[in-house]
Design a protein around this motif. Structure first.
Motif, PDB file in Angstrom:
ATOM      1  N   ASN A   1      42.062 -29.444   3.772  1.00 12.93           N
ATOM      2  CA  ASN A   1      41.531 -28.433   2.853  1.00 12.93           C
ATOM      3  C   ASN A   1      41.224 -29.099   1.515  1.00 12.93           C
ATOM      4  O   ASN A   1      42.120 -29.616   0.851  1.00 12.93           O
TER       5      ASN A   1
ATOM      6  N   ARG B   1      34.032 -22.150   4.379  1.00 10.38           N
ATOM      7  CA  ARG B   1      34.561 -20.866   4.859  1.00 10.38           C
ATOM      8  C   ARG B   1      34.165 -19.790   3.854  1.00 10.38           C
ATOM      9  O   ARG B   1      34.278 -19.985   2.641  1.00 10.38           O
ATOM     10  N   HIS B   2      33.695 -18.653   4.372  1.00 10.73           N
ATOM     11  CA  HIS B   2      33.205 -17.543   3.543  1.00 10.73           C
ATOM     12  C   HIS B   2      33.696 -16.240   4.157  1.00 10.73           C
ATOM     13  O   HIS B   2      33.726 -16.118   5.388  1.00 10.73           O
TER      14      HIS B   2
ATOM     15  N   ASP C   1      30.659 -20.689   7.980  1.00 10.41           N
ATOM     16  CA  ASP C   1      30.948 -19.588   8.899  1.00 10.41           C
ATOM     17  C   ASP C   1      30.532 -18.227   8.324  1.00 10.41           C
ATOM     18  O   ASP C   1      30.876 -17.194   8.881  1.00 10.41           O
TER      19      ASP C   1
END
Length: 193
Positions: A25, A53-54, A129
């Protein structure tokens, strides 16, 4: 190519799947996070994948008297203003239908008597995503705009011809709005989307 397509939309193809070996991350912000995955490829070698990432978003094709509601808004990544349909990110646990109604009212001041989901689509599946849920809103009633405190925009009503002109001028250049314009065109020609 027989594995492509299915009734439920997802067909596993083991010959192409990648296995995630580790995740690093890198960044976690207000809207997105970034991770770097190490994956095992189908041939056994390894590679890295950068993944954004959303939380997902909604967008609204709002039609009123043969016109589409749009907002003109400055977009920092582009360094200019962009004409778009009303849209916004999902809050944690928020129902996309309720989010679509909320974004329509916040950004345009309109509420709708009729709303239905058209499609959901991924914006950039090669590295993100994010999924956008696109809705059609009709039977609109004017109210007061209530944008987020850091959101500055102007609302307008445009014809289909004006929408195509704005696409030609690259004032409309985002995928969700272009998709909405094409869906609107189909709707105006056939009565169906």
């Amino acid at each position: 190519m027989s594995d492509i397509g299915s009734k439920n939309g997802h067909v596993p193809n083991a010959r192409l799947e990648e296995t995630t070996l580790s995740t690093n991350n890198i960044f976690s912000g207000k809207i997105i996070s970034l991770q770097v995955d190490t994956v095992r490829l189908p041939n056994g070698s390894t590679a890295t994948r950068e993944v954004v990432r959303h939380p997902g978003a909604v967008a609204v094709l709002a039609l009123k008297d043969q016109k589409m509601l749009v907002v003109d808004q400055y977009r920092q990544p582009l360094g200019r203003c962009e004409v778009e349909i009303p849209a916004g990110k999902l809050e944690p646990g928020e129902d996309p239908l309720e989010a679509a109604k909320r974004e329509l009212e916040e950004e345009t001041g309109y509420t709708c008597g009729s709303i239905r989901k058209l499609h959901s689509f991924y914006t950039s599946p090669g590295f993100a995503d994010e999924v956008i849920h696109l809705y059609l809103a009709e039977d609109l009633t004017r109210g007061d705009m209530n944008p987020d405190e850091d959101e500055f925009l102007e609302m307008a009503e445009i014809t289909l011809e004006e929408a195509y002109q704005l696409i030609q001028e690259e004032r409309i250049s985002d995928a969700k709005t272009i998709l909405a314009v094409y869906a609107w065109n189909m709707y105006s020609l056939t009565g169906k989307i």
